[in-house]
Every structure is written in structure tokens, then in C-alpha cells.
Design a protein around this motif. Structure first.
Motif, PDB file in Angstrom:
ATOM      1  N   SER A  20      -0.228  -6.651   2.731  1.00  0.00           N
ATOM      2  CA  SER A  20      -1.154  -5.466   2.431  1.00  0.00           C
ATOM      3  C   SER A  20      -2.427  -5.520   3.212  1.00  0.00           C
ATOM      4  N   SER A  21      -3.088  -6.774   3.149  1.00  0.00           N
ATOM      5  CA  SER A  21      -4.349  -6.970   3.858  1.00  0.00           C
ATOM      6  C   SER A  21      -4.010  -6.849   5.646  1.00  0.00           C
ATOM      7  N   PHE A  22      -2.884  -7.299   6.097  1.00  0.00           N
ATOM      8  CA  PHE A  22      -2.395  -7.138   7.320  1.00  0.00           C
ATOM      9  C   PHE A  22      -2.516  -5.767   7.818  1.00  0.00           C
ATOM     10  N   PRO A  66       0.826  -1.257   0.110  1.00  0.00           N
ATOM     11  CA  PRO A  66      -0.087   0.058   0.023  1.00  0.00           C
ATOM     12  C   PRO A  66       0.761   1.089   0.041  1.00  0.00           C
ATOM     13  N   ARG A  90      -3.473  -3.080   6.387  1.00  0.00           N
ATOM     14  CA  ARG A  90      -4.477  -2.261   6.359  1.00  0.00           C
ATOM     15  C   ARG A  90      -5.576  -2.609   7.489  1.00  0.00           C
ATOM     16  N   SER A  91      -5.451  -3.627   8.050  1.00  0.00           N
ATOM     17  CA  SER A  91      -6.561  -4.066   9.042  1.00  0.00           C
ATOM     18  C   SER A  91      -6.275  -3.163  10.088  1.00  0.00           C
ATOM     19  N   SER A 114       0.355  -9.437  -1.179  1.00  0.00           N
ATOM     20  CA  SER A 114      -1.135  -9.566  -1.134  1.00  0.00           C
ATOM     21  C   SER A 114      -1.518  -9.760   0.405  1.00  0.00           C
ATOM     22  N   ILE A 115      -0.733 -10.805   1.124  1.00  0.00           N
ATOM     23  CA  ILE A 115      -1.102 -11.067   2.395  1.00  0.00           C
ATOM     24  C   ILE A 115      -0.517  -9.870   3.463  1.00  0.00           C
ATOM     25  N   GLN A 150      -1.887 -14.046  13.062  1.00  0.00           N
ATOM     26  CA  GLN A 150      -2.337 -14.440  11.914  1.00  0.00           C
ATOM     27  C   GLN A 150      -1.079 -15.351  11.364  1.00  0.00           C
TER      28      GLN A 150
END
Length: 305
Positions: free
Chosen positions: A283-285, A50, A287-288, A280-281, A260
Motif C-alpha cells: 500500500s505504501s509503495f 488502497p 501510494r508513493s 501494508s508494504i 525498494q
């Protein structure tokens, strides 16, 4: 986010070198490379993450473009943790730092690594490693007057790939761009000669110590484990997976919903060889949930590239 800036942070023994991506006003993410690697480890991953974060990848002392320690001093994980503390205001080192300074870390990402390094044979080996560290440092002091060995570019790449079967040619060249210096007749290695065998640099701990230390960990933690990655930093012990499984089980027990855990195909250099999947993994982490803004590199000098 392909553009980056080179940073230099003054320290008592010289400087810590780093690379930064993004705006300094973004949430800071400090990226820490592995043993004998350097900040170029993240060149393929960070541009995929991100854009609203400020990513800083530092070279530990004696690695990459950072200064070597002074004569008579040795390298160990606690020194590297101290370097991180100098850099930060507001895969072993990151995890250790997160336990020593838990209030400073909101999120922790471990790429094919765990906090701290467990010894397979427990307490019996720990003093032996301390002795080896001292003897190794004294031996290298006798050799320090000799000039650095010069390699051809092809020779040093072949040597790197031979010593590390998880590296491919592309990633090997990427690390060597920052890990070597061009001289008239070839290249020399930037890494300090004192960074040799893992036993001479790492602070191995027992299972009992590990259980106690991780109780201090407050950060939400993402562990990305490479299916064909490393299970022990000492290659001769890599088939002994039980200590790594023990550590992961304890992390799950202590952190619970704050942990996680994701397994991905590939070897140790998943962030370089499988950068899109890992990005991808991560980035999701990142942004959470809400994050706490901080500040990195107060007073560092910056050069854009």
C-alpha cells in the motif's frame, strides 16, 4: 473491498479469466499469480489494499478458469507475457513483461520472486530444457484422449499440500476453489496437463542475459522477499541461493533509487499467509509518487459477485 467481478477476455484459443476489485476508473493494478496457482492467490491481499485502485487478477492460460491452449502447443513464459499484453492496454512474468514492454509499467511489485529465471548451471542446460519441453508435449498428446482423473476433495487437498510444503490448508482450499471443477463423483483439476515440471514451462536464462535484459526495466520496483521463501523454482535446487542473490545485486545496481527491497518473515505464500504485513508494504509503495493512469480489459465481459 470484499466484492469482486468475474471477467472474461476473448482470445484466439478461448478466453482469459480474471477477477477484479474496485472501480474501473481507478488506477489499474494487474496481479499475476505464480506457477500452477490462480487468481484466488490474491483473495486475502487485495481487500486490504488502497480502495482507489482497480485490481485485476488474471488466470494464465491453462490455469484456474482460463481456457487451455490448443492441441500441439506448449506453455512457456513468453506465451504468458503475450497474454498479459493482450490484457493490458496503455514473480517472473510481471518482471519479464516489464522488460519487454517497459513503457507500459509504472510500478512493479515482485512477491518472493525476481524478473526471469536464472539457471544454476548456465548455458549447458538451456538446450536440454528445450528438448525436454518438446518430448514432454509429445508424450502428453498420446495421453490426451484419456479422461481427466477424478479426486475426492480431501484427496486433492492432501495431494496439493504434499506437493507444496509452503501451502497451508486454508490457502490450499482457496486455490482449489478456482483450480478444480465439481463432477458427479468428485473434482477434477482445471490446470492443463502440459503444465508440469518448471523446466517444461519456464524460459531459463544465463547471468549474461539477465544483466542485459534488466537494463530495459523502467518501472519503480518493490521486491518483497520471504526469508523462508523460494530461491529456485526447481525445488531440488532451492538450497542454491547464489543465483537469486546475484539477481538481487544486479537489480540494486541497475535500478538504484528505483528499487525498494524488503525482507519479511514467512514462506513463499507471504501474500496469503501474511497478507496484512504484505498489504501494508504494498500500500505504501502504490501510494508513493504520481502514477500514470491506464486501462485494463478493453471489451471484457464482467459478472459481479
Amino acid at each position: 473491498m470484499g466484492l469482486f467481478s468475474e471477467l472474461r477476455l476473448a482470445v484466439p484459443w478461448g478466453h482469459i479469466a480474471a477477477k477484479a476489485w474496485g472501480s474501473q476508473h481507478g488506477f489499474p493494478v494487474l496481479c499475476l499469480h505464480g506457477w500452477l496457482d490462480n487468481a484466488n492467490s490474491f483473495d486475502k491481499l487485495i481487500p486490504l489494499l488502497p480502495k482507489d485502485f482497480y485490481y485485476v487478477a488474471m488466470d494464465f492460460g491453462g490455469h484456474g478458469l482460463s481456457s487451455h491452449y490448443g492441441p500441439g502447443l506448449s506453455y512457456n513464459l513468453l506465451n504468458f507475457v503475450s497474454e498479459v499484453r493482450r490484457v493490458a492496454a496503455g514473480g517472473g512474468v510481471g518482471g519479464m513483461f516489464s522488460c519487454v514492454f517497459p513503457e507500459m509499467v509504472d510500478k512493479l511489485v515482485l512477491l518472493d520472486s525476481i524478473p526471469f529465471f536464472l539457471d544454476c548451471n548456465e548455458i549447458e542446460n538451456l538446450l536440454i530444457y528445450k528438448r525436454k519441453l518438446i518430448e514432454h508435449t509429445l508424450q502428453l498428446e498420446e495421453l490426451s484422449q484419456k479422461p481427466a482423473r477424478v479426486f475426492s476433495q480431501e484427496e486433492i487437498l492432501h495431494r496439493s499440500l504434499q506437493n507444496n510444503s509452503h501451502l497451508n490448508e486454508e490457502c490450499g482450499n482457496l486455490l482449489l476453489q478456482r483450480g478444480t471443477t465439481q463432477v458427479a463423483t468428485g473434482v477434477t483439476l482445471n490446470s492443463d496437463r502440459r503444465i508440469g515440471l518448471p523446466e517444461n514451462s519456464f524460459d531459463f536464462i544465463s547471468r549474461e542475459q539477465f544483466e542485459h535484459f534488466i537494463l530495459k526495466l523502467q518501472a519503480h520496483t518493490l521486491v518483497i522477499k520471504a526469508i523462508h521463501g523460494y530461491y529456485d523454482v526447481r525445488r531440488e535446487n532451492d538450497a542454491k541461493k547464489e543465483p537469486a542473490f546475484f539477481a538481487l545485486d544486479k537489480l540494486k545496481s541497475v535500478l538504484k533509487e528505483r528499487l525498494q527491497f524488503v525482507e519479511v518473515p514467512g514462506n513463499h505464500y507471504i501474500h496469503m499467509n501474511s497478507s496484512h504485513q504484505v498489504a501494508s508494504i504494498v500500500s505504501s509503495f502504490l501510494r508513493s509518487r504520481d502514477r500514470v493512469p491506464g486501462q485494463l480489459y478493453p471489451g471484457a465481459t464482467e459478472t459481479s459477485h
